[in-house]
Scaffold this motif. Sequence first.
Motif, PDB file in Angstrom:
ATOM      1  N   SER A  62       7.656  -2.050  -1.053  1.00  0.00           N
ATOM      2  CA  SER A  62       7.121  -0.701  -1.275  1.00  0.00           C
ATOM      3  C   SER A  62       7.667  -0.071  -2.559  1.00  0.00           C
ATOM      4  O   SER A  62       6.881   0.323  -3.436  1.00  0.00           O
ATOM      5  CB  SER A  62       7.414   0.181  -0.051  1.00  0.00           C
ATOM      6  N   THR A  74       2.116   2.907  -3.210  1.00  0.00           N
ATOM      7  CA  THR A  74       1.252   3.753  -4.045  1.00  0.00           C
ATOM      8  C   THR A  74       1.281   5.216  -3.609  1.00  0.00           C
ATOM      9  O   THR A  74       0.670   6.067  -4.274  1.00  0.00           O
ATOM     10  CB  THR A  74      -0.193   3.254  -3.987  1.00  0.00           C
ATOM     11  N   THR A  75       1.970   5.527  -2.510  1.00  0.00           N
ATOM     12  CA  THR A  75       1.932   6.879  -1.954  1.00  0.00           C
ATOM     13  C   THR A  75       2.469   7.915  -2.927  1.00  0.00           C
ATOM     14  O   THR A  75       1.891   9.000  -3.092  1.00  0.00           O
ATOM     15  CB  THR A  75       2.744   6.938  -0.645  1.00  0.00           C
ATOM     16  N   ASN A  88      -4.289   3.554   3.044  1.00  0.00           N
ATOM     17  CA  ASN A  88      -2.839   3.681   3.056  1.00  0.00           C
ATOM     18  C   ASN A  88      -2.261   3.889   4.448  1.00  0.00           C
ATOM     19  O   ASN A  88      -1.070   3.657   4.672  1.00  0.00           O
ATOM     20  CB  ASN A  88      -2.441   4.846   2.135  1.00  0.00           C
ATOM     21  N   THR A 142       6.424  -1.985  -5.602  1.00  0.00           N
ATOM     22  CA  THR A 142       5.045  -1.621  -5.939  1.00  0.00           C
ATOM     23  C   THR A 142       4.996  -0.280  -6.649  1.00  0.00           C
ATOM     24  O   THR A 142       4.248  -0.096  -7.623  1.00  0.00           O
ATOM     25  CB  THR A 142       4.180  -1.571  -4.672  1.00  0.00           C
ATOM     26  N   ALA A 143       5.796   0.685  -6.173  1.00  0.00           N
ATOM     27  CA  ALA A 143       5.839   1.997  -6.811  1.00  0.00           C
ATOM     28  C   ALA A 143       6.259   1.878  -8.272  1.00  0.00           C
ATOM     29  O   ALA A 143       5.717   2.558  -9.151  1.00  0.00           O
ATOM     30  CB  ALA A 143       6.788   2.920  -6.051  1.00  0.00           C
ATOM     31  N   ALA A 202       2.665   7.943  -6.251  1.00  0.00           N
ATOM     32  CA  ALA A 202       1.775   8.217  -7.378  1.00  0.00           C
ATOM     33  C   ALA A 202       0.583   9.060  -6.945  1.00  0.00           C
ATOM     34  O   ALA A 202       0.189  10.010  -7.629  1.00  0.00           O
ATOM     35  CB  ALA A 202       1.313   6.904  -8.006  1.00  0.00           C
ATOM     36  N   VAL A 203      -0.011   8.718  -5.807  1.00  0.00           N
ATOM     37  CA  VAL A 203      -1.157   9.492  -5.320  1.00  0.00           C
ATOM     38  C   VAL A 203      -0.745  10.926  -4.995  1.00  0.00           C
ATOM     39  O   VAL A 203      -1.443  11.891  -5.332  1.00  0.00           O
ATOM     40  CB  VAL A 203      -1.768   8.808  -4.074  1.00  0.00           C
ATOM     41  N   ALA A 250       0.150   2.507 -14.394  1.00  0.00           N
ATOM     42  CA  ALA A 250      -0.772   3.639 -14.353  1.00  0.00           C
ATOM     43  C   ALA A 250      -0.193   4.919 -14.936  1.00  0.00           C
ATOM     44  O   ALA A 250      -0.948   5.779 -15.405  1.00  0.00           O
ATOM     45  CB  ALA A 250      -1.206   3.895 -12.909  1.00  0.00           C
ATOM     46  N   TYR A 302      -8.056   8.221   0.530  1.00  0.00           N
ATOM     47  CA  TYR A 302      -7.325   6.973   0.309  1.00  0.00           C
ATOM     48  C   TYR A 302      -6.118   6.883   1.230  1.00  0.00           C
ATOM     49  O   TYR A 302      -5.880   5.835   1.866  1.00  0.00           O
ATOM     50  CB  TYR A 302      -6.877   6.866  -1.149  1.00  0.00           C
ATOM     51  N   SER A 332       0.825  -1.207   0.000  1.00  0.00           N
ATOM     52  CA  SER A 332       0.000   0.000   0.000  1.00  0.00           C
ATOM     53  C   SER A 332       0.859   1.256   0.000  1.00  0.00           C
ATOM     54  O   SER A 332       0.588   2.217  -0.723  1.00  0.00           O
ATOM     55  CB  SER A 332      -0.928  -0.005   1.218  1.00  0.00           C
ATOM     56  N   VAL A 346       3.318   0.374 -10.226  1.00  0.00           N
ATOM     57  CA  VAL A 346       2.276   1.382 -10.414  1.00  0.00           C
ATOM     58  C   VAL A 346       2.700   2.402 -11.474  1.00  0.00           C
ATOM     59  O   VAL A 346       1.906   2.809 -12.321  1.00  0.00           O
ATOM     60  CB  VAL A 346       1.970   2.084  -9.072  1.00  0.00           C
TER      61      VAL A 346
END
Length: 316
Positions: free
Chosen positions: A246, A21-22, A219, A249-250, A24-25, A257, A214, A18, A253
């Motif tokens: 982490s 994804t920080t 998160n 995942t980044a 990108a958000v 995305a 989110y 989770s 993503v």
Amino acid sequence: MVAGRPTVIALTALAPVSWGTTYAVTTEFLPADRPLFTGLMRALPAGLLLLAIARVLPRGAWWWKAAVLGALNIGAFFPLLFLSAYRLPGGMAAAVGSVGPLIVVGLSALLLGQRPTARSVLTGVAAAFGVSLVVLKAAGALDAIGVLAALGATASMSAGTVLTKRWGRPDGVGPLALTGWQLTAGGLLIAPLAFLAEGAPPALDGPAVGGYLYLALANTAVAYWLWFRGIGRLTATQATFLGPLSPLTAAVVGWAALGQALTTVQLAGMALAFGATAAGQLAPRAKGAAPAASFSSPSKNDRKDSMDLTGPALRR
């Protein structure tokens, strides 16, 4: 019924996934150049929500322990994390953060008298090198403030991880309450800094509101509950080597995305970092070491041997 160790590892791994994804958000949905406000919006609402659910407040020494853990894991970590995210490419911030297991090995030796093993150091180096290969293309001109912020965030979270495992939690208090204490304490620490340094909150559009929701719920509230729950049921060694998930995942993503390409070298780095993560879960304990226990008893966790640091290093 107590879940099996593979299940606990898998659930705990959802936290760093989770967190991946920080970046990108933050860059795609949130107001620019507001790291303190973003940290505040991530921590305080989540902490108050968990406090309302758990309905348990600290007692005695746990007032200051919760404040210290909240400052390290949240109050210092969040602002520094978002400052580095705003000032560095996501890959560079991830590369700096990947040295966390090595920092924790050093902190454990310095503060807890735990001698690092050659395997712990080599596994930590492999994880950091693998992450660096993944984010190699993102490396550009270095921003000194961003690099220092990323290092500070990593060091803060590393120290918080060591103390969280060292202190455990009071008898009868679950990980939900412990998470709520830390998020609330950290959020209250960030709040005055945010308003003094950044002024009034910015105007928020729909995507920003969704992004903050989110970050605060999935998160932070859920992810940190899973993380602190995992620290209580796994050895600190196993927990720390989930950290490379982490930045991995980044990267995924960013590819899926944001249209960022992945080269053969980056894919090799992902395999190396994931292999280090797996090695951190499977590494045997030193001969004669006791099995890891949950960290619910203060009397047990005030002893030096309450941390299983005999295998490879801690997380982040």
